[in-house]
Scaffold this motif. Sequence first.
Motif, short mmCIF file in Angstrom:
data_model
loop_
_atom_site.label_atom_id
_atom_site.label_comp_id
_atom_site.label_asym_id
_atom_site.label_seq_id
_atom_site.Cartn_x
_atom_site.Cartn_y
_atom_site.Cartn_z
N SER A 13 0.68 -1.20 0.28
CA SER A 13 0.25 -0.19 -0.44
C SER A 13 1.37 1.49 -0.08
CB SER A 13 -0.64 -0.07 1.32
OG SER A 13 0.37 0.47 2.61
N TYR B 123 4.09 1.75 -2.13
CA TYR B 123 4.11 1.61 -3.62
C TYR B 123 3.66 2.65 -4.18
CZ TYR B 123 6.90 -2.29 -2.55
OH TYR B 123 7.21 -4.06 -2.47
N PRO B 124 1.56 3.13 -4.24
CA PRO B 124 1.65 4.11 -4.56
C PRO B 124 2.67 5.78 -4.03
CG PRO B 124 0.22 2.89 -4.31
CD PRO B 124 1.32 2.46 -3.54
N LEU C 196 4.64 8.20 -6.55
CA LEU C 196 4.34 9.61 -6.37
C LEU C 196 5.66 10.42 -5.93
CD1 LEU C 196 2.10 12.03 -6.07
CD2 LEU C 196 2.21 11.65 -4.07
#
Length: 350
Positions: free
Chosen positions: A24, A26-27, A31
Amino acid sequence: MTERITGKERAMNFLRKRKKEYLSIYPFVMLFIGIFLLSFVVGRYPVDIITLLKVFLSRVLPIDKTWSDTIEVIVFQVRLPRIIGAILVGAALSLSGAVYQGMFKNPLVSPDILGVSAGSAFGAALAIFLSFNTTGIQLSAFIFGILAVVLVYLISQSIKADQLMTLVIIGVLIGSLFNSLVSLVKYMADSEDKLPAITFWLMGSLSGIMQRDIKNISIPILLGIIPLYLLRWKLNIISLSEEEAKSLGLDTGRIRAIVIICSTLMTASAVSVSGIIGWIGLVIPHLGRFLVGPDYRLLIPTTILLGSSYLLLIDNIARTLTTVEIPLGILTSLIGAPFFILLLLNRGRS
């Protein structure tokens, strides 16, 4: 007949759960990488992404030079220190706010709750008033920021009352005292020279940050981040009530002291080079909890990534929106306050 689960299966289930949790994050990593690269590209002297990658790779690979020396100077001597500075300051302020909100069990707590920002502001204002150089201003801001928190802690230890509430009250009082001293220095300062410099410093900026400044703040900020990350599961416990934490065998006084020391190191270091940049330590921890939950095992890396990305983005806006650079404190307030209201409204509906 109930099927028995073996130790190996329990271990595999645990690893799968842990892997799912960390996926969770990794995004937020992606960014951060995207805004990091964007920060090199945008500016009054634009650099296209292909040239930027070639310039970076030329430091480790034998690539034919097809760009000017000016681009290398802009990338490595102008933008790189500023970008690293924004990463360190954003991470320090957001993480300090996250751990303080858990320790004080108050969603409105920010990194300056114990007076560190007010102390640093007075130290910088006094140094500017006395015509210190840049290093002297930063050192004075750092020392007075530490001094303010030491005063708060020593006074609170001599008062036999609710420890957390006492810290907050004394922190507000010491912060008010140092803010009054800042006003006194501004009143005495030369209105054509010293006063504008003090006012600009108090509004926050990364425009003057250099490589030596990165070296000065990176060690204390890392000394603050690493212990908090290693103690992340204990931070979950200290967020409970005092009785519950002690019943689980946690030395709350010792953990609280470590949190205060680490947060003070990070905040004083960040403020000494950037000035007063508000709202990051208040808004970003709430956003992190909204996205990944209150578990500090995930909240700490998420908060660091979001805080760094947010300040990088704000700094990009500050130096490209107008011909004159906008102080960071103004932008973080203009963006942070409405965003915080929307975040609270969305949480209220949930």
